[in-house]
Scaffold this motif. Structure first.
Motif, PDB file in Angstrom:
ATOM      1  N   ARG A   1       2.418  -7.889   4.742  1.00 24.33           N
ATOM      2  CA  ARG A   1       2.671  -7.592   3.331  1.00 24.33           C
ATOM      3  C   ARG A   1       1.380  -7.288   2.575  1.00 24.33           C
ATOM      4  NH1 ARG A   1       6.649 -12.351   1.165  1.00 24.33           N
ATOM      5  NH2 ARG A   1       8.461 -11.967   2.513  1.00 24.33           N
TER       6      ARG A   1
ATOM      7  N   VAL B   1       0.013  -3.552   4.290  1.00 29.17           N
ATOM      8  CA  VAL B   1       0.858  -2.356   4.323  1.00 29.17           C
ATOM      9  C   VAL B   1       1.122  -1.871   2.896  1.00 29.17           C
ATOM     10  CG1 VAL B   1       3.114  -1.429   4.961  1.00 29.17           C
ATOM     11  CG2 VAL B   1       1.943  -3.034   6.490  1.00 29.17           C
TER      12      VAL B   1
ATOM     13  N   ASN C   1       2.813  -0.559  -0.465  1.00 29.78           N
ATOM     14  CA  ASN C   1       4.142  -0.866  -0.997  1.00 29.78           C
ATOM     15  C   ASN C   1       5.154   0.250  -0.736  1.00 29.78           C
ATOM     16  OD1 ASN C   1       3.317  -3.340  -1.970  1.00 29.78           O
ATOM     17  ND2 ASN C   1       2.753  -2.538  -3.984  1.00 29.78           N
ATOM     18  N   ALA C   2       4.692   1.468  -0.697  1.00 30.51           N
ATOM     19  CA  ALA C   2       5.592   2.610  -0.536  1.00 30.51           C
ATOM     20  C   ALA C   2       6.358   2.570   0.782  1.00 30.51           C
ATOM     21  CB  ALA C   2       4.805   3.916  -0.643  1.00 30.51           C
ATOM     22  N   ILE C   3       5.769   1.989   1.811  1.00 33.14           N
ATOM     23  CA  ILE C   3       6.422   1.963   3.126  1.00 33.14           C
ATOM     24  C   ILE C   3       6.667   0.540   3.641  1.00 33.14           C
ATOM     25  CG2 ILE C   3       5.505   4.210   3.807  1.00 33.14           C
ATOM     26  CD1 ILE C   3       3.358   2.722   5.442  1.00 33.14           C
ATOM     27  N   SER C   4       6.349  -0.468   2.822  1.00 27.10           N
ATOM     28  CA  SER C   4       6.451  -1.853   3.295  1.00 27.10           C
ATOM     29  C   SER C   4       7.889  -2.236   3.648  1.00 27.10           C
ATOM     30  CB  SER C   4       5.899  -2.819   2.246  1.00 27.10           C
ATOM     31  OG  SER C   4       6.663  -2.764   1.059  1.00 27.10           O
TER      32      SER C   4
ATOM     33  N   ILE D   1      10.066  -0.618   5.131  1.00 26.45           N
ATOM     34  CA  ILE D   1      10.408  -0.136   6.473  1.00 26.45           C
ATOM     35  C   ILE D   1       9.505  -0.762   7.525  1.00 26.45           C
ATOM     36  CG2 ILE D   1      10.588   1.904   7.955  1.00 26.45           C
ATOM     37  CD1 ILE D   1      11.041   3.535   5.383  1.00 26.45           C
ATOM     38  N   VAL D   2       8.219  -0.753   7.265  1.00 27.78           N
ATOM     39  CA  VAL D   2       7.221  -1.138   8.275  1.00 27.78           C
ATOM     40  C   VAL D   2       7.154  -2.638   8.492  1.00 27.78           C
ATOM     41  CG1 VAL D   2       4.769  -1.103   8.838  1.00 27.78           C
ATOM     42  CG2 VAL D   2       5.851   0.926   7.852  1.00 27.78           C
TER      43      VAL D   2
END
Length: 480
Positions: free
Chosen positions: A251, A254, A256-259, A261-262
């Motif tokens: 967290r 990564v 925030n835009a892809i967190s 999913i990732v």
């Protein structure tokens, strides 16, 4: 005017005023304070307040026992003190400033297992009831069980296993959820992680020895055995901790835009893989060692000595908070042996504390004010809630606490000496007999009688001979 106004005013004054309160909350019977300076709390003055039944410090929190009125008292107190309503979780976080490393470890362990206790208690009662109707030959001259002669009770027996299996076989799901909740990770992913440890497609770990062929996942370059960890404690704890660690770290790094999913993918998938390759086998082995050591100690030639020591010191362990560690051991014994011989001693210790209070009710039978505290304390203690009895009565006078410890010692020796086993953790008082395996119920009932009679008699003797009148004022305020 509220009847709590004056007691609240006195408590605020003697606890050091509003400026000394960092956090305050309450539980079922106690006010819980995190104080900026614990030394400013005048314990003697606080315990002189009529509504107060005792005080102690545990887990970095100064706790004042009020009783069933605590919720109403709390509302009046925070208005008078000018402090805001605070959640228990916030209180626990704040309390850590007053805790050492060992206390924090015990606190974490307690936070993991405490939410699971209601399910474990229900499960223990259900297994006990199933054993009574399915194993004890009560009918037709002692040759048949209720299940064998009644289709209704046969159906009940089969139906209740649905709940028992959900609680105990799928226990890792609850544990991984509790760990994720405690660590601040995604709780739903913690549940998913637990399910991957007990999925029906996995071979039950207890069936490995008798399996002719163990299924496996074939990755071409490597094969992983499809073995589950049903009812296992330590593998679930390890998996939950690794998952929470990975998620919380990811967290932070990564974007925030892809967190969304990732982070779930990179935290859950590697953890499940590690759980089946490394964490599960290691946790299984550790759990087996723990259960073997405890069980061997309790069933060896010196088992009576282990029982005597445990029975005598369990109540003091409650004061320090160390008793929370027994939950993990009980669950491990249940998974390995199909029951626990440790928990019956805990139930007997609680009964002994209640019996000492019962003696104090007899001694002070003409003191109406004392009975207002002691009668509810005895009832709650016999039902498994010991704090009002221990801190409100037994530690206050000293000698009832000692009498209860001695009674618990003798009862524990009888229990362990007779190999008494409980199906699981149950109601930690007189109803606890329902969690005992049927063939041991009679001898456990005898141990219960001992846990009632000895503390009662010793408390009266100590009171009349002025023996055991030890001041526990300091011990009640020991930081634990």
């Amino acid at each position: 005017m509220s009847k709590y106004k004056e007691p609240a005013k006195d408590l605020l004054k003697h606890i050091g005023g509003s400026n000394n309160i960092s956090v305050v909350t309450h539980c079922a019977t106690r006010m819980r304070f995190v104080l900026n300076d614990p030394e400013k709390a005048d314990i003697d003055k606080i315990e002189e307040i009529q509504l107060v039944k005792g005080t102690f410090t545990q887990g970095g929190q100064f706790q004042v026992i009020i009783g069933n009125e605590v919720s109403s008292f709390y509302n009046d107190f925070i208005k008078m003190a000018g402090v805001s309503d605070t959640s228990k979780e916030e209180a626990k976080v704040a309390a850590k400033q007053n805790m050492n490393v060992l206390q924090r470890m015990i606190s974490h362990l307690a936070d993991i297992f405490t939410p699971l206790i209601p399910a474990l208690v229900v499960g223990g009662l259900i297994l006990g009831f199933r054993n009574v109707i399915g194993d004890i030959k009560l009918l037709e001259g002692g040759t048949k069980t209720l299940v064998e002669v009644s289709q209704f009770w046969s159906g009940v027996h089969a139906f209740l296993w649905l709940i028992g299996e959900a609680i105990f076989h799928f226990l890792p799901v609850g544990i991984t959820w509790a760990v994720a909740r405690k660590m601040g990770a995604s709780q739903i992913l913690g549940i998913v992680l637990g399910i991957t440890l007990v999925s029906p497609q996995l071979l039950n770990a207890y069936g490995v020895a008798g399996a002719t062929e163990i299924p496996f996942w074939d990755f071409g370059f490597a094969k992983i055995e499809m073995i589950g960890y049903q009812a296992q404690v330590i593998p679930a704890i390890l998996a939950g901790l690794v998952f929470s660690f990975l998620e919380l770290k990811l967290r932070k790094v990564v974007p925030n835009a892809i967190s969304m999913i990732v982070v779930p993918f990179l935290s859950l998938v590697p953890t499940v893989l590690l759980a089946h390759i490394v964490l599960g086998p290691i946790g299984w082995q550790i759990g087996s060692w723990v259960s073997d050591i405890v069980y061997s100690g309790l069933t060896s030639a010196f088992g009576w000595l282990f029982a005597a020591v445990f029975g005598f010191v369990y109540a003091p362990l409650v004061i320090t908070g160390l008793h929370h560690m027994t939950n993990a051991i009980d669950l491990q014994l249940m998974s390995e042996l199909g029951g626990t011989n440790l928990w019956p001693m805990i139930a007997l210790s609680n009964i002994a504390q209640g019996s000492a209070v019962l003696a104090m009710i007899f001694i002070n039978r003409k003191d109406e004010e004392e009975k207002q505290v002691s009668i509810p304390a005895a009832i709650s203690c016999y039902l498994g809630v010991t704090e009002p009895a221990m801190f409100g009565i037994n530690l206050k006078y000293g000698f009832p606490f000692l009498a209860a410890m001695i009674g618990s010692l003798v009862a524990a020796v009888i229990s362990v000496g007779s190999n008494v086993m409980a199906n699981s953790i149950g109601v930690g008082g007189i109803p606890g007999i329902l969690s005992i395996q049927p063939k041991y119920m009679t001898v456990f009932a005898l141990a219960m009688v001992v846990a009632i009679v000895i503390p009662f008699v010793l408390t009266i003797i100590f009171a009349k001979t002025n023996t055991g009148k030890i001041s526990f004022k300091k011990s009640r305020s020991i930081k634990a």
